[in-house]
Design an enzyme around this catalytic site. Structure first.
Site, PDB file in Angstrom:
ATOM      1  N   ASP A  70      14.173  29.678   5.842  1.00  0.00           N
ATOM      2  CA  ASP A  70      15.222  28.864   5.884  1.00  0.00           C
ATOM      3  C   ASP A  70      16.236  29.439   4.799  1.00  0.00           C
ATOM      4  OD1 ASP A  70      16.990  26.614   6.087  1.00  0.00           O
ATOM      5  OD2 ASP A  70      14.938  25.522   6.609  1.00  0.00           O
ATOM      6  N   HIS A  96      20.155  28.466   9.424  1.00  0.00           N
ATOM      7  CA  HIS A  96      19.077  28.545   8.425  1.00  0.00           C
ATOM      8  C   HIS A  96      18.672  30.010   8.073  1.00  0.00           C
ATOM      9  CE1 HIS A  96      19.140  24.297   7.859  1.00  0.00           C
ATOM     10  NE2 HIS A  96      19.100  23.999   9.456  1.00  0.00           N
ATOM     11  N   GLU A 106      20.894  23.086  14.155  1.00  0.00           N
ATOM     12  CA  GLU A 106      21.713  23.420  12.867  1.00  0.00           C
ATOM     13  C   GLU A 106      22.396  24.389  12.934  1.00  0.00           C
ATOM     14  OE1 GLU A 106      20.755  19.159  10.038  1.00  0.00           O
ATOM     15  OE2 GLU A 106      19.822  21.241   9.416  1.00  0.00           O
ATOM     16  N   ASP A 142      10.806  12.654   4.283  1.00  0.00           N
ATOM     17  CA  ASP A 142      11.546  12.977   2.946  1.00  0.00           C
ATOM     18  C   ASP A 142      12.473  11.917   2.462  1.00  0.00           C
ATOM     19  OD1 ASP A 142      13.191  13.417   5.297  1.00  0.00           O
ATOM     20  OD2 ASP A 142      14.224  15.149   4.348  1.00  0.00           O
ATOM     21  N   GLU A 159      13.563  19.566  -0.128  1.00  0.00           N
ATOM     22  CA  GLU A 159      14.521  19.814  -1.132  1.00  0.00           C
ATOM     23  C   GLU A 159      14.378  19.224  -2.589  1.00  0.00           C
ATOM     24  OE1 GLU A 159      15.108  19.142   2.135  1.00  0.00           O
ATOM     25  OE2 GLU A 159      16.910  19.862   2.904  1.00  0.00           O
TER      26      GLU A 159
HETATM   27  C1  ACM Z   1      15.739  19.474  11.050  1.00  0.00           C
HETATM   28  O1  ACM Z   1      15.542  18.447  10.496  1.00  0.00           O
HETATM   29  N1  ACM Z   1      17.060  20.221  10.869  1.00  0.00           N
HETATM   30  C2  ACM Z   1      15.081  19.687  12.272  1.00  0.00           C
END
Ligand code: ACM
Ligand code: ZN
Length: 542
Positions: free
Chosen positions: A202, A275, A338, A431, A482
């Site tokens: 990432d 990413h 993303e 999360d 995170e």
């Molecule tokens: C993701 O949560 N960006 C797959």
């Protein structure tokens, strides 16, 4: 019958029922459980009798042996018996080819012996996990319990609702070492979860050694700073400490071998085209602008992504070749989520590629990117999984879709005949906060995902035909890290929500009932968490 006798019979029946309810607290709930009178008492002479020398059967047996070794220092023999061995107080594995589901099993627990039927080693393994849950919770501890080690008699028939039951762990935002990863794999197995999705690359770190590209370990695996507190678009504060780590290929092999003994398949994820900041920090020539870049120290979505040029494909194919050589499973996850298109819109190379290929726009360029990688992976005999953004601009021919932005992407993919894994944020993002009262909770990314909502997760939405629904392989909880710097923080977010997820993915819909689940959770599973020394949330425990 006199009154006293009637009362005492009623009392005994009541006591037996209450007692029975308290000791048959299995999570996930099996397909069928018939309570029988009596109990099977383990002794140090109890053997596990195997039908053949298949090492996978030994691994299944070890799931039970391990508990007695750790708690009592008893070594229960697991062996293929000689023909003339007298029947004893044993656990007997019987291969039954009529049981077609590899993970299904039948358990016949009587006072004198336990008979386990399954069609494959995985079924025996899950039967051992069920026996484990019928033993006293102290069996989870690494010290001798005083309690008698017995299981109540029962007839159990069990099989999972879905073949894919997963957990994603992000080891990029915060790194988990081999020891922790193995512990998580143990806990997955305990919850009858069979897939570990290892999010290995990432923006904030690249965590897998690739021999051909040593700078991925030297540069991409390390960041110079890490955001303090919650992400804000401006005014951010950082800890200026070098942070990172990576797994050597030897360590990866070791974890894969370990997971195999726990009947957990590992799916590696190598993110592309987005990413990618960590990789680009080491190899900026693979971007549109040429950099320079740093391994990201804060969270979010970054505009600099891989540029779809030949050098990039060579790099990614080399990386995937090493990944495929390491991981024996069917799937390789290639991300796809993303990926901002802003750099591609302004890149001379990207624009000429769009013209050359006759593509409509940057979304079709992403589709070209994914399809090209897919062909490479398919040629090596593997299947790609991508996040649902890979639907945009046209889905690659054989891809399996992991639907995270709701279930809609998964529905579209299933209707196109593609396999799907459901992991919608609303039900599966571990999360998220698990209490409404955020002040009492450790800092989390946001959202709200209480236990009951996880429990209500049904991966197969209404409106699919039977053949479309066949494409829903199952579901997965995702744990992005995170805000989870320590193993205890990871555990807190996982438990007890993983127990709810396990029942959502394993148990038949008609066997689901939230208040009954809560009773089994508090009466059994949480006691095991205590014995195991796990950190867990009590937000929904009352
Ligand atoms: C993701 O949560 N960006 C797959
Ligand atoms: Zn470009």
């Amino acid at each position: 019958m006199n009154k006293l006798l009637i009362i005492s019979v009623l009392f005994c029946t009541f006591a037996y029922t209450v007692c029975a309810q308290n000791i048959y607290n299995i999570v996930p709930n099996p397909v069928e459980l018939k309570i029988r009178q009596g109990k099977f008492v383990f002794s140090k002479d109890t053997r596990i009798l195997l039908p053949n020398d298949d090492p996978d059967l030994l691994h299944a047996a070890y799931a039970l042996q391990e508990r007695f070794l750790l708690t009592k220092a008893w070594y229960l023999k697991a062996e293929k018996p000689d023909a003339d061995v007298k029947p004893g107080n044993d656990v007997v594995f019987k291969l039954n080819p009529e049981i077609k589901n590899r993970e299904a099993y039948r358990l016949h627990i009587s006072k004198n012996r336990i008979e386990v039927e399954a069609g494959a080693a995985a079924g025996f393994f899950y039967a051992m996990q069920t026996i484990r849950q019928l033993l006293p919770p102290e069996i989870e501890r690494n010290q001798a319990p005083n309690s008698e080690l017995s299981v109540p008699c029962a007839e159990i028939e069990d099989a999972p609702r879905y073949p894919y039951r997963g957990l994603l762990l992000d080891v990029c935002r915060h790194f988990s070492g081999v020891k922790e990863v193995k512990r998580y794999i143990d806990l997955l197995a305990f919850h009858k979860i069979n897939t570990f999705h290892w999010h290995l690359t990432d923006d904030q770190g690249w965590r897998i050694e690739i021999k051909k590209y040593p700078k991925l370990s030297e540069i991409s695996a390390w960041r110079d700073r890490t955001l303090i507190g919650r992400y804000t678009p401006s005014g951010r504060k950082y800890a200026q400490t070098r942070y990172g780590g990576y797994y050597t290929q030897e360590e990866i092999k070791n974890v894969i071998e370990y997971a195999k003994t726990k009947f957990v398949t590992i799916i590696p994820e190598i993110e592309m085209p987005g990413h990618a900041m960590a990789a680009l920090a080491a190899y900026p020539e693979l971007s549109c602008s040429g950099g320079p870049f740093e391994v990201a120290g804060h969270w979010g979505v970054f505009n600099d992504v891989y540029c779809p040029k030949e050098a990039t494909f060579r790099f990614l194919e080399d990386v995937l070749s090493e990944v495929i050589d390491l991981f024996p499973g069917k799937y390789v996850h290639i991300g796809g989520d993303e990926c901002p298109k802003i750099r591609w819109e302004r890149c001379h190379h990207c624009q000429s590629k769009i013209r050359e290929l006759g593509l409509k726009d940057e979304h079709e360029l992403q589709s070209y990117f994914i399809s090209r990688i897919e062909k490479f992976v398919n040629a090596k005999g593997r299947t790609v999984i991508g996040w649902d953004e890979i639907l945009e601009g046209g889905l690659a021919a054989n891809a399996t879709v992991m639907s995270w932005r709701g279930m809609e992407g998964g529905v579209v993919a299933a209707k196109q005949g593609h396999d799907v894994i459901m992991t919608p944020t609303d039900f599966c993002y571990f999360d998220y906060y698990q209490s409404k009262n955020r002040d009492t909770e450790p800092l989390a990314i946001g959202g709200y995902l209480p236990l009951e909502k996880v429990y209500a997760f049904d991966p197969t939405p209404a409106g699919l035909t039977d053949s479309e629904a066949q494409h829903i392989l199952g579901g997965q909880a995702n744990l992005w890290t995170e805000y989870l710097a320590a193993p205890s923080a990871v555990e807190y977010m996982l438990f007890p929500r993983l127990a709810a997820m396990s029942e959502a993915l394993w148990s038949r819909k008609e066997r689901k009932n939230y208040s009954d689940f809560k009773r089994r959770l508090t009466g059994n599973i949480v006691k095991r968490y205590e014995s195991l020394g796990l950190t867990y949330s009590t937000a929904d425990m009352n």
